[in-house]
Design a protein around this motif. Sequence first.
Motif, PDB file in Angstrom:
ATOM      1  N   VAL A 154      10.569  18.410  -6.911  1.00 43.80           N
ATOM      2  CA  VAL A 154      11.243  18.745  -5.793  1.00 43.80           C
ATOM      3  C   VAL A 154      10.273  19.516  -4.931  1.00 43.80           C
ATOM      4  O   VAL A 154      11.019  18.335  -3.130  1.00 43.80           O
ATOM      5  CB  VAL A 154      11.670  20.231  -6.266  1.00 43.80           C
ATOM      6  CG1 VAL A 154      12.343  21.565  -4.673  1.00 43.80           C
ATOM      7  CG2 VAL A 154      12.956  20.444  -7.438  1.00 43.80           C
ATOM      8  N   GLY A 155       8.956  19.387  -4.717  1.00 41.45           N
ATOM      9  CA  GLY A 155       8.543  19.274  -3.555  1.00 41.45           C
ATOM     10  C   GLY A 155       7.870  17.999  -3.118  1.00 41.45           C
ATOM     11  O   GLY A 155       8.024  17.528  -2.427  1.00 41.45           O
ATOM     12  N   LEU A 156       8.002  17.633  -4.091  1.00 38.63           N
ATOM     13  CA  LEU A 156       7.781  15.507  -3.678  1.00 38.63           C
ATOM     14  C   LEU A 156       9.256  15.973  -2.370  1.00 38.63           C
ATOM     15  O   LEU A 156       8.781  14.710  -1.814  1.00 38.63           O
ATOM     16  CB  LEU A 156       7.803  14.566  -4.945  1.00 38.63           C
ATOM     17  CG  LEU A 156       7.251  13.923  -5.068  1.00 38.63           C
ATOM     18  CD1 LEU A 156       5.905  12.753  -3.807  1.00 38.63           C
ATOM     19  CD2 LEU A 156       6.908  12.073  -5.387  1.00 38.63           C
ATOM     20  N   VAL A 186       4.033   5.404  -5.512  1.00 44.53           N
ATOM     21  CA  VAL A 186       3.891   5.619  -6.960  1.00 44.53           C
ATOM     22  C   VAL A 186       3.055   6.712  -7.568  1.00 44.53           C
ATOM     23  O   VAL A 186       3.307   7.725  -8.521  1.00 44.53           O
ATOM     24  CB  VAL A 186       3.721   4.050  -7.134  1.00 44.53           C
ATOM     25  CG1 VAL A 186       3.890   4.330  -9.299  1.00 44.53           C
ATOM     26  CG2 VAL A 186       4.931   2.875  -7.395  1.00 44.53           C
ATOM     27  N   GLY A 187       2.137   6.667  -6.543  1.00 46.33           N
ATOM     28  CA  GLY A 187       1.085   7.769  -7.144  1.00 46.33           C
ATOM     29  C   GLY A 187       1.189   9.038  -6.647  1.00 46.33           C
ATOM     30  O   GLY A 187       1.075  10.055  -7.744  1.00 46.33           O
ATOM     31  N   ARG A 188       2.192   9.193  -6.203  1.00 46.75           N
ATOM     32  CA  ARG A 188       2.871  10.635  -5.666  1.00 46.75           C
ATOM     33  C   ARG A 188       3.972  11.357  -6.872  1.00 46.75           C
ATOM     34  O   ARG A 188       3.661  12.085  -7.255  1.00 46.75           O
ATOM     35  CB  ARG A 188       2.543  10.816  -4.379  1.00 46.75           C
ATOM     36  CG  ARG A 188       2.312  10.789  -3.160  1.00 46.75           C
ATOM     37  CD  ARG A 188       2.453  11.550  -1.760  1.00 46.75           C
ATOM     38  NE  ARG A 188       3.709  10.738  -1.546  1.00 46.75           N
ATOM     39  CZ  ARG A 188       3.423   9.316  -0.756  1.00 46.75           C
ATOM     40  NH1 ARG A 188       2.330   9.216  -0.001  1.00 46.75           N
ATOM     41  NH2 ARG A 188       4.462   8.559  -0.577  1.00 46.75           N
ATOM     42  N   GLY A 219       0.705  -1.050  -0.349  1.00 48.41           N
ATOM     43  CA  GLY A 219      -0.024  -0.071  -0.196  1.00 48.41           C
ATOM     44  C   GLY A 219       0.660   1.386  -0.213  1.00 48.41           C
ATOM     45  O   GLY A 219       0.217   1.921  -1.023  1.00 48.41           O
ATOM     46  N   ALA A 220       2.153   1.146   0.890  1.00 46.04           N
ATOM     47  CA  ALA A 220       2.184   2.365   1.234  1.00 46.04           C
ATOM     48  C   ALA A 220       3.665   2.699  -0.158  1.00 46.04           C
ATOM     49  O   ALA A 220       3.444   3.371  -1.014  1.00 46.04           O
ATOM     50  CB  ALA A 220       4.336   2.539   1.590  1.00 46.04           C
ATOM     51  N   VAL A 221       3.782   1.605  -1.316  1.00 41.53           N
ATOM     52  CA  VAL A 221       4.637   1.161  -2.414  1.00 41.53           C
ATOM     53  C   VAL A 221       4.145   2.557  -3.734  1.00 41.53           C
ATOM     54  O   VAL A 221       4.171   3.266  -4.694  1.00 41.53           O
ATOM     55  CB  VAL A 221       5.343  -0.045  -2.983  1.00 41.53           C
ATOM     56  CG1 VAL A 221       5.425   0.152  -4.433  1.00 41.53           C
ATOM     57  CG2 VAL A 221       6.575   0.023  -2.160  1.00 41.53           C
TER      58      VAL A 221
END
Length: 121
Positions: free
Chosen positions: A112-114, A22-24, A16-18
Amino acid sequence: MTTKNDTTKTATHDHGAVLQAVGRIGGALGEGAKAYVAGSLELGRAVGGFGREILGETGEHVRATVRAKTLHEVAELQAAFAQHRIEMTATYAKELADLARSGSEQAVAPIVGLLKDKAAG
């Protein structure tokens, strides 16, 4: 000792974290791509505007040169036109550099924000 149930819960949590990461990342890349395209279009419009301006000024310069009555007047027109073109070329170069810098910053800002969010959290 780790049980099969604990391993399954951990794997499900990691999965779920992965997926969330990946979505972000995908969202940041998508936003960056949109900003890149918008910046490229803005640069294209600026170059097109410069081209139209140069073409119009060159046409007027040719007409003025044809209307000149003396060779001295032609030389003055040429010198003034050359000076103006040099000055405007420097202005255009600065404008294009500013647009390119701004567009680049906007294109990488989501990534960069990510990265900043990841470093902070």
